[in-house]
Design a protein around this motif. Structure first.
Motif, PDB file in Angstrom:
ATOM      1  N   VAL A 163       1.407  -5.850  -0.526  1.00 48.40           N
ATOM      2  CA  VAL A 163       0.767  -7.121  -0.231  1.00 48.40           C
ATOM      3  C   VAL A 163      -0.755  -6.970  -0.222  1.00 48.40           C
ATOM      4  CG1 VAL A 163       0.728  -9.049   1.392  1.00 48.40           C
ATOM      5  CG2 VAL A 163       2.790  -7.662   1.196  1.00 48.40           C
ATOM      6  N   SER A 164      -1.421  -7.992  -0.798  1.00 49.32           N
ATOM      7  CA  SER A 164      -2.892  -8.037  -0.800  1.00 49.32           C
ATOM      8  C   SER A 164      -3.401  -8.800   0.414  1.00 49.32           C
ATOM      9  CB  SER A 164      -3.404  -8.814  -2.017  1.00 49.32           C
ATOM     10  OG  SER A 164      -3.137  -8.160  -3.195  1.00 49.32           O
ATOM     11  N   ALA A 165      -4.702  -8.799   0.558  1.00 49.46           N
ATOM     12  CA  ALA A 165      -5.328  -9.588   1.610  1.00 49.46           C
ATOM     13  C   ALA A 165      -5.128 -11.066   1.317  1.00 49.46           C
ATOM     14  CB  ALA A 165      -6.810  -9.255   1.683  1.00 49.46           C
ATOM     15  N   ARG A 166      -5.039 -11.863   2.382  1.00 50.94           N
ATOM     16  CA  ARG A 166      -4.772 -13.287   2.217  1.00 50.94           C
ATOM     17  C   ARG A 166      -5.935 -14.012   1.551  1.00 50.94           C
ATOM     18  NH1 ARG A 166      -4.093 -16.708   6.196  1.00 50.94           N
ATOM     19  NH2 ARG A 166      -5.620 -15.667   7.501  1.00 50.94           N
ATOM     20  N   LYS A 220      -9.859 -13.576   1.600  1.00 49.28           N
ATOM     21  CA  LYS A 220     -10.237 -12.694   2.706  1.00 49.28           C
ATOM     22  C   LYS A 220     -11.223 -11.590   2.297  1.00 49.28           C
ATOM     23  CE  LYS A 220      -9.899 -11.645   6.927  1.00 49.28           C
ATOM     24  NZ  LYS A 220      -9.838 -12.577   8.069  1.00 49.28           N
ATOM     25  N   THR A 221     -10.911 -10.908   1.195  1.00 54.15           N
ATOM     26  CA  THR A 221     -11.762  -9.784   0.798  1.00 54.15           C
ATOM     27  C   THR A 221     -13.184 -10.268   0.493  1.00 54.15           C
ATOM     28  OG1 THR A 221      -9.780  -8.780  -0.120  1.00 54.15           O
ATOM     29  CG2 THR A 221     -11.868  -7.751  -0.703  1.00 54.15           C
ATOM     30  N   ASP A 222     -13.276 -11.414  -0.183  1.00 52.79           N
ATOM     31  CA  ASP A 222     -14.599 -11.981  -0.473  1.00 52.79           C
ATOM     32  C   ASP A 222     -15.339 -12.336   0.815  1.00 52.79           C
ATOM     33  OD1 ASP A 222     -14.343 -11.848  -3.228  1.00 52.79           O
ATOM     34  OD2 ASP A 222     -13.268 -13.746  -3.323  1.00 52.79           O
ATOM     35  N   GLY A 264      -8.151  -6.531   5.571  1.00 59.21           N
ATOM     36  CA  GLY A 264      -7.533  -7.732   4.993  1.00 59.21           C
ATOM     37  C   GLY A 264      -6.059  -7.498   4.704  1.00 59.21           C
ATOM     38  N   GLU A 265      -5.740  -6.360   4.140  1.00 57.82           N
ATOM     39  CA  GLU A 265      -4.354  -6.038   3.779  1.00 57.82           C
ATOM     40  C   GLU A 265      -3.527  -5.749   5.030  1.00 57.82           C
ATOM     41  OE1 GLU A 265      -6.774  -5.521   1.668  1.00 57.82           O
ATOM     42  OE2 GLU A 265      -5.877  -6.299  -0.174  1.00 57.82           O
ATOM     43  N   GLN A 266      -4.204  -5.167   6.031  1.00 54.67           N
ATOM     44  CA  GLN A 266      -3.462  -4.823   7.244  1.00 54.67           C
ATOM     45  C   GLN A 266      -2.958  -6.085   7.941  1.00 54.67           C
ATOM     46  OE1 GLN A 266      -5.465  -1.663   9.328  1.00 54.67           O
ATOM     47  NE2 GLN A 266      -4.288  -2.097  11.176  1.00 54.67           N
ATOM     48  N   GLY A 268      -1.582  -3.058   0.096  1.00 53.02           N
ATOM     49  CA  GLY A 268      -2.117  -2.743  -1.211  1.00 53.02           C
ATOM     50  C   GLY A 268      -3.548  -2.250  -1.091  1.00 53.02           C
ATOM     51  N   PHE A 269      -4.096  -1.698  -2.204  1.00 53.37           N
ATOM     52  CA  PHE A 269      -5.548  -1.546  -2.333  1.00 53.37           C
ATOM     53  C   PHE A 269      -6.164  -0.397  -1.547  1.00 53.37           C
ATOM     54  CE2 PHE A 269      -9.618  -3.816  -0.679  1.00 53.37           C
ATOM     55  CZ  PHE A 269     -10.394  -3.564  -1.792  1.00 53.37           C
ATOM     56  N   GLN A 270      -5.369   0.306  -0.717  1.00 56.16           N
ATOM     57  CA  GLN A 270      -6.012   1.296   0.156  1.00 56.16           C
ATOM     58  C   GLN A 270      -5.294   2.641   0.183  1.00 56.16           C
ATOM     59  OE1 GLN A 270      -4.495   0.807   4.455  1.00 56.16           O
ATOM     60  NE2 GLN A 270      -5.134  -1.260   3.873  1.00 56.16           N
ATOM     61  N   GLY A 308     -10.754  -0.336  -5.478  1.00 59.49           N
ATOM     62  CA  GLY A 308     -11.465  -1.234  -6.392  1.00 59.49           C
ATOM     63  C   GLY A 308     -10.827  -2.606  -6.353  1.00 59.49           C
ATOM     64  N   ARG A 309     -11.635  -3.628  -6.640  1.00 57.20           N
ATOM     65  CA  ARG A 309     -11.140  -5.000  -6.551  1.00 57.20           C
ATOM     66  C   ARG A 309      -9.874  -5.175  -7.380  1.00 57.20           C
ATOM     67  NH1 ARG A 309     -14.150  -8.868  -4.236  1.00 57.20           N
ATOM     68  NH2 ARG A 309     -12.064  -9.661  -3.855  1.00 57.20           N
ATOM     69  N   GLY A 310      -8.934  -5.876  -6.825  1.00 48.97           N
ATOM     70  CA  GLY A 310      -7.661  -6.074  -7.523  1.00 48.97           C
ATOM     71  C   GLY A 310      -6.742  -4.871  -7.431  1.00 48.97           C
ATOM     72  N   GLY A 311      -7.092  -3.907  -6.588  1.00 47.36           N
ATOM     73  CA  GLY A 311      -6.384  -2.628  -6.547  1.00 47.36           C
ATOM     74  C   GLY A 311      -4.949  -2.660  -6.044  1.00 47.36           C
ATOM     75  N   SER A 312      -4.518  -3.786  -5.495  1.00 44.50           N
ATOM     76  CA  SER A 312      -3.125  -3.833  -5.014  1.00 44.50           C
ATOM     77  C   SER A 312      -2.128  -3.690  -6.159  1.00 44.50           C
ATOM     78  CB  SER A 312      -2.857  -5.147  -4.286  1.00 44.50           C
ATOM     79  OG  SER A 312      -3.691  -5.240  -3.163  1.00 44.50           O
ATOM     80  N   ASP A 313      -2.493  -4.147  -7.339  1.00 39.20           N
ATOM     81  CA  ASP A 313      -1.623  -3.952  -8.506  1.00 39.20           C
ATOM     82  C   ASP A 313      -1.403  -2.457  -8.741  1.00 39.20           C
ATOM     83  OD1 ASP A 313      -1.553  -6.650  -9.074  1.00 39.20           O
ATOM     84  OD2 ASP A 313      -3.169  -6.561 -10.552  1.00 39.20           O
ATOM     85  N   THR A 314      -2.477  -1.714  -8.569  1.00 41.93           N
ATOM     86  CA  THR A 314      -2.386  -0.272  -8.779  1.00 41.93           C
ATOM     87  C   THR A 314      -1.496   0.359  -7.713  1.00 41.93           C
ATOM     88  OG1 THR A 314      -4.501  -0.187  -9.892  1.00 41.93           O
ATOM     89  CG2 THR A 314      -3.749   1.852  -8.885  1.00 41.93           C
TER      90      THR A 314
HETATM   91  N1  ASP Z   1      -7.743  -7.555  -1.613  1.00 40.15           N
HETATM   92  C1  ASP Z   1      -8.258  -6.764  -2.658  1.00 40.15           C
HETATM   93  C2  ASP Z   1      -9.133  -7.601  -3.590  1.00 40.15           C
HETATM   94  O1  ASP Z   1      -9.236  -8.794  -3.470  1.00 40.15           O
HETATM   95  C3  ASP Z   1      -7.165  -6.097  -3.443  1.00 40.15           C
HETATM   96  C4  ASP Z   1      -6.271  -7.020  -4.213  1.00 40.15           C
HETATM   97  O2  ASP Z   1      -6.243  -8.212  -3.996  1.00 40.15           O
HETATM   98  O3  ASP Z   1      -5.561  -6.530  -5.084  1.00 40.15           O
HETATM   99  O4  ASP Z   1      -9.744  -7.055  -4.458  1.00 40.15           O
END
Ligand code: ASP
Ligand code: MG
Length: 594
Positions: A40-43, A46-48, A73-75, A135-137, A149-155
């Protein structure tokens, strides 16, 4: 019974209602008899918001603290998700990256995963719980929290799917799947049913916002069947499979990287080793360099141009000044109002004239091309940023990407993604799975030497729309298959283009080319009947920032001068003088330890 990884992005968990909907999906999969790991990513935004908050506190946030902050955010999301699942009557346990044992290097904000332990996840799964992972951490060796890195939850999702040997990794998003291009810019963009790992890797790393490109690297390395699915319906989305299908269209999708900058080094000494000085400085700063075009020097000095994301320009110029000081020669210029458009498709491997068609679409729309580079499955062009949207729309229509996909929709995962003998003995994948010590390591499969090619260059051509369209149309009409193309605009304001064709085609090609070139005043044709072309195949060849540097250093040390270079995620080609290929291959093999 299988194991499924389900990843939910920020928009799919933005509200309590959406969290419940996501929880329901996981519960449904569980009740279907599967083990389920959620990532799960941040809601929402949130990250922004956290980034903005930090910027209000300090202009220069310490990078360690930044990762500490962003990881919260992810927590928040995983705790809420676990509660929602329990509310639905299933067991769930939320885990941070550190609790799982996702170990990364210490590059805050762009950490790379080194290893993942599966014990804790396996234990909870065996106890019947749904594992809800942040995700992401991850954490580094010292236990510091890092982010990918941004979008890292996919990874995170594909990496967990890889180590757990999941049957499918489902990426839930707020869109229908992967599109032929960004539907916000091109209203006619269509959802793609099936796309290959290679195509997706190229598209993602070239700026298509759909998925984090490193997540596709994992999927490819470890043979993870990946599916991008809408979170708002039961539609099947897009299957990202090891191979696209045989009837794949020539071009599958287009990517636009809007905020690019272009950098030109000029007045460089024309000798081996010079490029390596420049690229090692860039690699040290982890700057992703793309569209490297080295003008085939007609005199003593050499010139090299490349693109970097605009955000990395300041760091690039610092590196440039260092390199120039070290070389005791050279000058650097940069320009920012440019965007990179790329067309990607496995079908390009076997079709001629794809480049010509793209250049013609642009010229019909009056768009000038500032740089061109190609690889076997993609063509990238650099255009003025003001022309970017027009360019994307015209090329999209030009390739018929707005027409409905005639191929059958992809089927359910259990039939379609019959896992390709996961970890089959002796395969590359099993070797990589076996060496989890460095999960995100660059993979170099092979270095090939092609001694069948010639190079043709045309100097001082007009820097105007339609020039390359005329040239490559003439060549395609003569049925000559063009391999690599690089084009650049020189400081003098004229353009230079080089390309390779089969040695057996060169006479025919020269006839065709001479006719077109004769219309351009002052244009000059040069060619080399015999060149050697080296191709490095692997995964992550562009996004792992040090690769260009390694190649230039290895070749420089071997005294081999690079004439042309093309970069892509899965393949990197270099043209060197005839007779130098064998030595060059040997030096690349030892550089990559392949
Ligand atoms: N929350 C992080 C971001 O916005 C990771 C993710 O969404 O994948 O970059
Ligand atoms: Mg996100």
């Amino acid at each position: 019974m299988g194991l499924i990884v389900q990843k939910f992005g920020g928009t799919s968990v933005a509200t309590a209602e959406k969290i419940r909907a996501a929880a329901q999906r996981a519960v449904a999969a569980k009740r279907d008899g599967h083990q389920v790991v959620m990532v799960v990513s941040a809601r929402g935004k949130k990250t922004d918001e956290l980034l903005t908050l930090a910027a209000e506190v300090t202009a220069d946030p310490p990078r360690r603290e930044m990762d500490m902050l962003l990881s919260t955010g992810e927590q928040e999301s995983v705790a809420l998700m676990a509660m929602a699942i329990q509310e639905l009557g299933e067991q769930a346990v939320s885990l941070t990256g550190g609790q799982i044992g996702i170990i990364t290097d210490s590059q805050y904000s762009k950490a790379r995963i080194r290893e993942i332990s599966v014990e804790r996840m396996r234990k909870h799964l065996a106890d019947g719980a749904i594992v809800v992972a942040c995700g992401f951490q991850g954490v580094d060796d010292e236990g510091n929290i890092t982010t990918l890195g941004r979008g890292g939850s996919d990874t995170t999702a594909t990496a967990l799917a890889a180590v757990l040997k999941a049957d499918e990794c489902q990426i839930y998003t707020d869109v229908e799947g992967v599109f032929t291009t960004d539907p916000r810019i091109v209203a006619e963009a269509r959802k793609i049913n099936t796309i290959s790992h290679d195509e997706m890797l190229e598209l993602a790393s070239l700026g298509a916002g759909v998925m984090h490109s490193r997540s596709i690297e994992f999927a490819k390395k470890f043979d993870v069947p990946l599916r991008v699915r809408p979170s708002f319906s039961d539609a099947l989305g897009t299957l990202i499979a090891p191979h696209g299908d045989d009837h794949a269209p020539v071009v599958t999708g287009l990517a636009l990287a809007r905020q690019e900058a272009r950098v030109t080094f000029a007045d460089l000494p024309n000798r081996p080793g010079v490029m390596s000085v420049i690229f090692s400085r860039l690699a040290n700063r982890k700057i992703p360099v793309d569209m490297v075009v080295q003008n085939v020097g007609t005199d003593e000095t050499a010139e090299v141009s490349f693109t970097v994301p605009e955000d990395d320009l300041a760091a690039t110029l610092t590196a440039a000044r260092e390199a120039i000081r070290e070389l005791g020669a050279g000058s650097v210029q940069s320009g920012t109002n440019v965007s990179k458009l790329s067309a990607v498709g496995d079908g390009m491997r076997s079709h001629s004239g794809v480049a010509a068609q793209l250049f013609r679409s642009l010229s019909d729309a009056g768009v000038n091309i500032e740089m061109i580079t190609t690889s076997d499955i993609k063509i990238s062009v650099l255009v003025n940023r003001d022309d970017a949207d027009t360019a994307l729309r015209t090329v999209h229509t030009g390739f018929g990407l707005d027409q409905a996909d005639a191929r059958p929709p992809s089927i359910g995962f259990r039939q379609s993604a019959q896992k390709q003998a996961h970890g089959a003995e002796g395969s590359l994948e099993s070797q990589v799975v076996g060496s989890l010590a460095n999960m995100e390591k660059l993979v170099v499969n092979d270095v090939d030497l092609d001694e069948t090619q010639s190079r043709i260059s045309i100097h001082h051509i007009p820097d105007a729309p339609g020039v390359c369209a005329d040239l490559f149309e003439a060549v395609a009409e003569g049925d000559v298959m063009v391999d690599m193309i690089v084009q650049n605009v020189s400081r003098q304001g004229s353009a230079e283009v080089s390309f390779t064709v089969l040695r057996s085609d060169i006479e025919r090609c020269l006839l065709l080319v001479r006719e077109v070139v004769s219309q351009w005043k002052g244009a000059e044709l040069t060619f080399d009947r015999e060149i050697d072309k080296l191709t490095v195949t692997g995964i992550g060849l562009r996004s792992h920032t040090g690769v260009g540097e390694m190649i230039f250093r290895a070749l420089g040390d071997a005294g081999v001068n690079v004439q042309m270079i093309n970069t892509s995620e899965v393949r990197l080609s270099v043209v060197v003088g005839a007779g130098q290929g064998k030595q060059a291959v040997a030096s690349l093999h030892s550089a990559f330890g392949s």
